[in-house]
Design an enzyme around this catalytic site. Structure first.
Site, PDB file in Angstrom:
ATOM      1  N   LYS A   6     -18.275   4.237 -11.356  1.00  0.00           N
ATOM      2  CA  LYS A   6     -18.836   4.216 -12.709  1.00  0.00           C
ATOM      3  C   LYS A   6     -20.253   3.659 -12.690  1.00  0.00           C
ATOM      4  CE  LYS A   6     -15.540   1.503 -14.358  1.00  0.00           C
ATOM      5  NZ  LYS A   6     -14.659   1.269 -13.196  1.00  0.00           N
ATOM      6  N   ARG A  39     -11.508  -2.726 -21.773  1.00  0.00           N
ATOM      7  CA  ARG A  39     -10.516  -2.711 -20.708  1.00  0.00           C
ATOM      8  C   ARG A  39      -9.123  -2.989 -21.245  1.00  0.00           C
ATOM      9  NH1 ARG A  39     -14.182  -3.961 -16.365  1.00  0.00           N
ATOM     10  NH2 ARG A  39     -13.219  -3.976 -14.310  1.00  0.00           N
ATOM     11  N   ARG A  75     -16.482  -1.837   0.524  1.00  0.00           N
ATOM     12  CA  ARG A  75     -17.689  -1.936  -0.298  1.00  0.00           C
ATOM     13  C   ARG A  75     -18.553  -3.120   0.106  1.00  0.00           C
ATOM     14  NH1 ARG A  75     -17.361  -1.472  -6.714  1.00  0.00           N
ATOM     15  NH2 ARG A  75     -16.238  -3.442  -6.656  1.00  0.00           N
ATOM     16  N   ARG A  87     -18.219  -8.588  -2.301  1.00  0.00           N
ATOM     17  CA  ARG A  87     -17.872  -9.264  -3.553  1.00  0.00           C
ATOM     18  C   ARG A  87     -16.583 -10.070  -3.375  1.00  0.00           C
ATOM     19  NH1 ARG A  87     -18.251  -4.906  -8.372  1.00  0.00           N
ATOM     20  NH2 ARG A  87     -16.316  -5.944  -8.903  1.00  0.00           N
ATOM     21  N   ARG A 143      -6.468  -6.195  -9.103  1.00  0.00           N
ATOM     22  CA  ARG A 143      -7.314  -5.438 -10.031  1.00  0.00           C
ATOM     23  C   ARG A 143      -6.712  -4.076 -10.329  1.00  0.00           C
ATOM     24  NH1 ARG A 143     -12.282  -5.636  -6.628  1.00  0.00           N
ATOM     25  NH2 ARG A 143     -13.355  -4.272  -8.090  1.00  0.00           N
TER      26      ARG A 143
HETATM   27  P1  ADP Z   1     -14.784  -3.097 -11.056  1.00  0.00           P
HETATM   28  O1  ADP Z   1     -15.507  -2.911  -9.780  1.00  0.00           O
HETATM   29  O2  ADP Z   1     -13.408  -3.649 -10.900  1.00  0.00           O
HETATM   30  O3  ADP Z   1     -14.874  -1.949 -12.014  1.00  0.00           O
HETATM   31  P2  ADP Z   1     -16.413  -4.762 -12.797  1.00  0.00           P
HETATM   32  O4  ADP Z   1     -17.670  -5.055 -12.097  1.00  0.00           O
HETATM   33  O5  ADP Z   1     -16.420  -3.815 -13.938  1.00  0.00           O
HETATM   34  O6  ADP Z   1     -15.392  -4.355 -11.692  1.00  0.00           O
HETATM   35  O7  ADP Z   1     -15.727  -6.116 -13.320  1.00  0.00           O
HETATM   36  C1  ADP Z   1     -15.471  -7.187 -12.447  1.00  0.00           C
HETATM   37  C2  ADP Z   1     -14.547  -8.190 -13.122  1.00  0.00           C
HETATM   38  O8  ADP Z   1     -15.145  -8.689 -14.328  1.00  0.00           O
HETATM   39  C3  ADP Z   1     -13.202  -7.642 -13.577  1.00  0.00           C
HETATM   40  O9  ADP Z   1     -12.258  -7.594 -12.528  1.00  0.00           O
HETATM   41  C4  ADP Z   1     -12.829  -8.661 -14.658  1.00  0.00           C
HETATM   42  O10 ADP Z   1     -12.374  -9.866 -14.101  1.00  0.00           O
HETATM   43  C5  ADP Z   1     -14.158  -8.945 -15.318  1.00  0.00           C
HETATM   44  N1  ADP Z   1     -14.378  -8.027 -16.454  1.00  0.00           N
HETATM   45  C6  ADP Z   1     -15.317  -7.047 -16.522  1.00  0.00           C
HETATM   46  N2  ADP Z   1     -15.227  -6.380 -17.699  1.00  0.00           N
HETATM   47  C7  ADP Z   1     -14.195  -6.937 -18.368  1.00  0.00           C
HETATM   48  C8  ADP Z   1     -13.577  -6.687 -19.613  1.00  0.00           C
HETATM   49  N3  ADP Z   1     -13.997  -5.680 -20.418  1.00  0.00           N
HETATM   50  N4  ADP Z   1     -12.529  -7.461 -19.984  1.00  0.00           N
HETATM   51  C9  ADP Z   1     -12.098  -8.449 -19.206  1.00  0.00           C
HETATM   52  N5  ADP Z   1     -12.613  -8.744 -18.004  1.00  0.00           N
HETATM   53  C10 ADP Z   1     -13.662  -7.999 -17.583  1.00  0.00           C
END
Ligand code: ADP
Ligand code: ZN
Length: 210
Positions: free
Chosen positions: A13, A88, A122, A155, A166
């Site tokens: 994304k 989410r 990654r 990360r 996750r």
């Molecule tokens: P991913 O690579 O899992 O898509 P993101 O970079 O979008 O990860 O998000 C990393 C972390 O930030 C998530 O695993 C969560 O802990 C937190 N997070 C991000 N967006 C949200 C959200 N909309 N609601 C709750 N937690 C979030």
């Protein structure tokens, strides 16, 4: 154009978002990036969310909704935005519906096996944010970004236990949003398994941009 990018971790994304920013000249708003920046800067928000994020859990809805509500109030979103990683949960989607009107929700579809392969390899550039992959697309010098010379790191939430958590969280709490938005009629499905160039072509077709 107001867009939401929905899909499992590792679906690409953020990678596609960078291309769409160029194309549509709208900002990319990634709640994950905002949280990671807050953690790095050790702000109050960062200290609050650090542990939960590193373990692979979700930040609470109230904190996240408030953050996005505030961000969408900035003037750079007047012509649209890409929301990546928000909503989410169903309560987040209900809240968003009150303060914004979406044009499309783009659903990036990817099976768990590929998610695990992508996330476990990654490597992210600390400086420019580019996503490398230890096996599929490694930087030419280990630990150094070819694009900007920044440090390339893993990360904290890309460790095996956090990846598993996750994915579970995604399937149980976020995947229900697919049916939620499909019912509203603005969902667009994209196969997230090809390379980003091919995904961009499909994205443009689906949104009738070309
Ligand atoms: P991913 O690579 O899992 O898509 P993101 O970079 O979008 O990860 O998000 C990393 C972390 O930030 C998530 O695993 C969560 O802990 C937190 N997070 C991000 N967006 C949200 C959200 N909309 N609601 C709750 N937690 C979030
Ligand atoms: Zn870089």
């Amino acid at each position: 154009m107001n867009l939401v990018f929905l899909g499992p971790p590792g679906a690409g994304k953020g990678t596609l978002a960078i291309r769409v920013v160029d194309l549509l000249k709208i900002p990319h708003i990634s709640t994950g990036n905002i949280f990671r920046e807050a953690i790095a800067a050790k702000t109050r928000l960062g200290l609050k969310v650090k542990e939960i994020i590193e373990s692979g859990g979700l930040v609470d809805d109230i904190t996240t909704i408030e953050l996005v509500r505030e961000r969408l109030g900035h003037s750079d979103t007047a012509g649209g935005y890409i929301l990546d990683g928000f909503p989410r949960t169903i309560p987040q989607a209900d809240a968003l519906a009150v303060f914004s009107k979406l044009d499309y929700v783009v659903n990036f579809d990817l099976p768990d096996t590929i998610v695990i392969d992508r996330l476990s390899g990654r490597r992210v550039c600390r400086k420019c944010g580019f996503n490398w992959h230890a096996a599929f697309n490694p930087p030419s010098k280990e630990g150094l970004c070819d694009k900007c010379g920044g440090e390339v790191y893993i990360r904290d939430d890309d460790k095996p236990e956090s990846i598993k958590k996750r994915l579970e969280v995604y399937r149980s709490q976020t995947e229900p949003l697919i049916a939620y938005y499909r019912e509203k009629g603005n969902l667009v499905d994209i196969d997230a398994s090809p390379q980003v160039d091919a995904i961009l072509v499909n994205f443009k077709k689906a949104l009738k941009l070309s």
